[in-house]
Design an enzyme around this catalytic site. Structure first.
Site, short mmCIF file in Angstrom:
data_model
loop_
_atom_site.label_atom_id
_atom_site.label_comp_id
_atom_site.label_asym_id
_atom_site.label_seq_id
_atom_site.Cartn_x
_atom_site.Cartn_y
_atom_site.Cartn_z
NE ARG A 265 -4.15 -2.02 1.66
CZ ARG A 265 -5.36 -2.38 2.32
NH1 ARG A 265 -5.28 -1.65 3.51
NH2 ARG A 265 -6.01 -3.03 1.79
CE1 TYR B 152 -1.75 -0.09 -8.16
CE2 TYR B 152 -2.18 -1.55 -10.02
CZ TYR B 152 -1.43 -0.50 -8.93
OH TYR B 152 -0.26 0.13 -9.89
CD GLU B 153 -1.63 -4.27 -3.27
OE1 GLU B 153 -1.99 -4.33 -2.08
OE2 GLU B 153 -1.19 -4.98 -4.00
N GLY B 154 -6.58 -2.37 -2.33
CA GLY B 154 -7.61 -1.65 -1.65
C GLY B 154 -8.01 -0.29 -2.17
CD GLN C 123 -5.64 1.68 1.37
OE1 GLN C 123 -4.89 1.93 2.35
NE2 GLN C 123 -5.88 0.84 0.51
#
Lengths: 572, 572
Positions: free
Chosen positions: A294, A429-431, A436
């Site tokens: 992240r 992406y990556e959450g 977040q």
């Protein structure tokens, strides 16, 4: 229009904003001396400027393709990757025990950022491998470590992350992929995974997939998920790539940007894999990897912002248009107030986002080196902010870069549009950035606000100390911190998390805005008089920081009115 | 995922927000009865939903091409254009004397918006023709009118605008194209023009270019510019397309979006043209055309926002993911707070932008019908706001539409990304949004603020009247208007225009934010209790309107600090 890696800027941030010296003072990172760091940065800069940046447009024009089941990467990418691997850049933060450089995450973050500026679609490949190395370092058996880490660290093999399935995106717990124990310590993996960045390539000897799947006795939800290492080619007794595993790339996505990065649908049909970490404990291992990923994605946003800024600045310095108000100036469009406003906004926000990302990286390093829980808490708290604000800044700055170019910005040959298209996915992406924000407003406040208040105390202490020398900058930062403190209080006063979630995104952005003011003030304090740092800080604090008020008002409205909107209200 | 034209929403805005009835009460627009308007809207809706919307993706996948000097348009575009022309939609606002429907601009704005939602790249063609018709109606000789207007009004011929040259973008006065008088009332045009939207096509009998150029005795700058009508085929004595003129499409641009619209580089080599309006007075004629084109482009932004919103809403209602906090709800992602926040923001901002655009259109209609200067001033004041806020909303809403889709948003097949790519240019063409902001802060305040204060008085009067029934919504709107009044005072207090320009963009956006609050409050006032309008107004006023504070703080910082930043500060 060349890209120039902002090496001096990183050094300034290391030395004066985030305190890399505290990291170097630890035993773990004692080798990362200023000389060593300077050499690393300048060597990485050369790679990015000369080797990687020329590939940026190639990847956009000639996307990775799937031909007869084989991924063909964009022209030049194989050579670019080789240069990254040969320079040891895949693994600069990997532990020296496994062949890595063992450098601090602070330095790694700067290097990853400049690789992102130069060629985001290719940089995504080693970023994924870095995450895999980290997950294996922490959770894999010694046998797996011995077999895989040297290959991953050298860049001979690449790593991927396989989480998402069509019905399991943000909700990873809904995944259906299965792992059957074979009785010999291996598992047979079956299922389909989507959005697999660099799911395959034609330039590494092997591709190693970290795959989330459920064992037969795994309960539904995230608690029944395990993590497996599933190589494309199964290593033989000598550790060399052997038999092809039962997995394949089904298709590649046709995307808005990042064309050079093949985004694969992966099919596993009883593919052989090895358990990483404990059974049913896959999410914990995945989170080790994901937290730093992240931060890495936040750095991608900042890297694109830097590239787009340099691109727009060069255009604005060169392009003549209309009468400008500057006597004897260059007569370029940067002399027009609104173009100046855009460029100053871009530069000021890049500084803010970069300072936040490096502060997060420094906290990770201090945690690694000292094992003190307050550093872990600081790193955990800053991670979602670094990711979301870094990528939102990337999107906004790339957008402004297009606008600075005027009509030329919409023409693909100019290159401004590509930054804007490439960076778009980083907020997803990556959450997603919404995830977040929820993480920040819920999980990261589970300590009763300790990490948040510790930051606020630092911000206010610095602002108070600065009142004498820079009152017109210190006072707004202090006031903004007080408003933010009230917003944190509000969040903690609402135990129904959905009340927080309704305003989580503006809360996160408001927090970032205030942190940006803090770091700009810190930069201004390094100057005796009214130098460039002070001038940029003044721009940020008087013109951008005021945004926090509207954001924090939004952040603390709660969920009730939002949920009063009926499905018919939305449709009408 | 079909597009549905928001006909009921337009009717609500006509009836309750902008007061179309005042327009219909005039002699000029007496025929635009509610029944007539209803029939027009539903007929246009059918065209957009059934004929134009299916072309949107076709144009993106199969861009217009230049083949051996001939522009080949995207598959289906010729039929789509024919349906637009046959329905009379090219010229619904053209005067009945020339064969137009003579409908109010208010209704035209709604129709143009829905055509933009359905297929922006094709809609741009008739939008350009509409502007040309208007310029000819006001400025052309009777002979030109008789020859060209019937053809343009019927859609048999198309119109373009030729302003920009490589060295003359926002600074039109720097143009170099020349016009030589031939002694027979015609002129020979020579020069190169760039960014010519729909510079050619393969579905109209002729293409008529309005070209800005300089006569031999034209002084440098904008005061030496004249306007010429230059047809692709020179009309013969019967008015039919005759000999090919000495002009050609040199190339088409490769753009970020709007692939279905050919953006041409045009070369004029002694092409025959006719003067429109007086010699050296071309800018005035061009501005007639440009003002309404600006409103039209604002409508393009709103149209894309509506399309992107409908697209995202359908996905959010359908897509299931994770546990939602709503008991017995559909379990779709719209039940997640952050997704709801995005969709509500999209909807609330579309309402605000649309109300501003229609209020601007209504003022144009009142001016046309009554010739009262305060309506002209209102229209002139609202035009840059409608253009910039409409297109910024289009960009922001399309961006959020991508985000609502998560990973799917970055995949081209989903369609969300195309909205985002297509709409991007609307903030650039017809005068960049920075130019709009400068226009608002300078030219549109040259009346000493009369038009601005008249709006503020209306906003405050309504808010005061609403205090009894909706105090929690009325008070913030009143307060925001007071802050805006102070910002207007500040602007008027600075005669050095560059002081204003430094904050012009946030000033424009702040003005739009407050107007949005005014119109949302007006909508809420139409309901007796807590209905859908009130709920959406509450969302806007409590969560989005607070943004005005930061914007107006930014708007009133002046230019001094901004110009204190040196070239080295930017480069460092």
């Amino acid at each position: 229009m060349p890209y120039r890696a902002p090496v001096d800027e990183y050094r300034f941030l290391f030395d004066h904003i985030v305190g890399l010296s505290h990291v170097v003072d630890t035993d773990r990172f004692a080798e990362a001396t200023p000389d060593m760091t300077a050499a690393i940065l300048s060597e990485a800069a050369r790679l990015c400027e000369e080797v990687l940046y020329p590939l940026q447009r190639s990847g956009d024009l000639h996307p990775a393709k799937l031909e007869n089941g084989v991924v063909r990467t964009s022209p030049g990418y194989a050579d670019g990757y080789r240069a990254i691997a040969d320079g040891g850049w895949v693994s600069i933060s990997a532990h020296p025990d496994h062949g890595g450089m063992g450098l601090p995450m602070t330095v790694t973050t700067a290097v990853n950022e400049m690789m992102s500026s130069a060629c985001l679609s290719l940089q995504l490949n080693p970023l994924m491998t870095q995450g895999q190395i980290e997950a294996l370092e922490h959770h894999a058996s010694d046998h797996l470590k011995a077999t895989y880490l040297p290959k991953l660290v050298s860049g001979a093999w690449a790593g991927t992350m396989n989480l998402t399935e069509p019905q399991a995106g943000s909700d990873v717990g809904a995944l259906r992929s299965k792992a059957e124990p074979m009785g010999d310590g291996t598992y047979a993996l079956t299922g389909q995974k989507i959005y697999i960045s660099w799911g395959d390539n034609d330039f590494t000897e092997n591709v190693c997939h970290l795959v989330l799947a459920r064992l037969p006795d795994g309960v539904p939800g995230t608690k029944g998920i395990s993590l497996f290492l599933v190589p494309k080619f199964i290593p033989d007794e000598n550790g060399a790539p052997g038999k092809q595993n039962s997995l394949k790339v089904v298709s590649l996505e046709h995307k808005m940007g990042l064309h050079g990065s093949p985004t694969a649908v992966m099919q596993y049909d009883g593919a052989i894999g090895w358990l990483v970490g404990e059974a049913h404990d896959g999410m914990r291992a995945m989170f080790t990897m994901m937290n730093n990923a992240r931060l890495g994605v936040g750095g991608q946003g900042i890297g694109i912002a830097e590239g787009a800024y340099q691109h727009a600045l060069a255009y604005a310095m060169d392009r003549k248009q209309g009468r400008t108000p500057v006597q004897g100036g260059p007569g370029s469009i940067i002399e027009h107030a609104d173009v100046r406003r855009m460029l100053a906004t871009m530069k000021a926000d890049i500084f803010a986002a970069r300072a936040i990302a490096l502060a997060c990286a420094q906290a990770i390093d201090m945690q690694t080196a000292t094992d003190k829980p307050h550093w872990a808490a600081r790193a955990a708290f800053l991670t979602p902010i670094a990711k979301a604000f870094g990528t939102d800044t990337g999107i906004a700055v790339a957008e402004m870069g297009v606008q600075v170019h005027g009509g030329m910005g919409f023409i693909e040959e100019t290159g401004a549009a590509q930054y804007s298209r490439d960076v778009r996915v980083t907020a997803i992406y990556e959450g997603t950035n919404g995830i977040q924000a929820m993480d920040l407003a819920a999980r990261k406040l589970m300590d009763g606000g300790e990490a948040a208040y510790a930051l606020l105390d630092e911000i206010e202490a610095q602002a108070e100390a600065a009142r004498a020398s820079l009152p017109e900058l210190a006072e707004p930062v202090w006031q903004a911190a007080e408003s933010l403190r009230e917003a944190v209080d509000w969040m903690l006063g609402h135990q129904d998390l959905n009340q927080r979630f309704a305003g989580a995104a503006p809360f996160l952005r408001g927090f970032a805005r205030v942190l940006g003011g803090h770091f700009h003030l810190k930069a201004a304090l390094t100057e005796a008089g009214d130098g460039p740092r002070t001038r940029l800080a003044r721009f940020y604090i008087t013109r951008l920081l005021p945004e926090h008020a509207g954001l924090l008002a939004h952040a603390t409205q709660g969920a009730t009115d939002l949920y009063a909107l009926t499905p018919e209200d939305f449709a009408a």
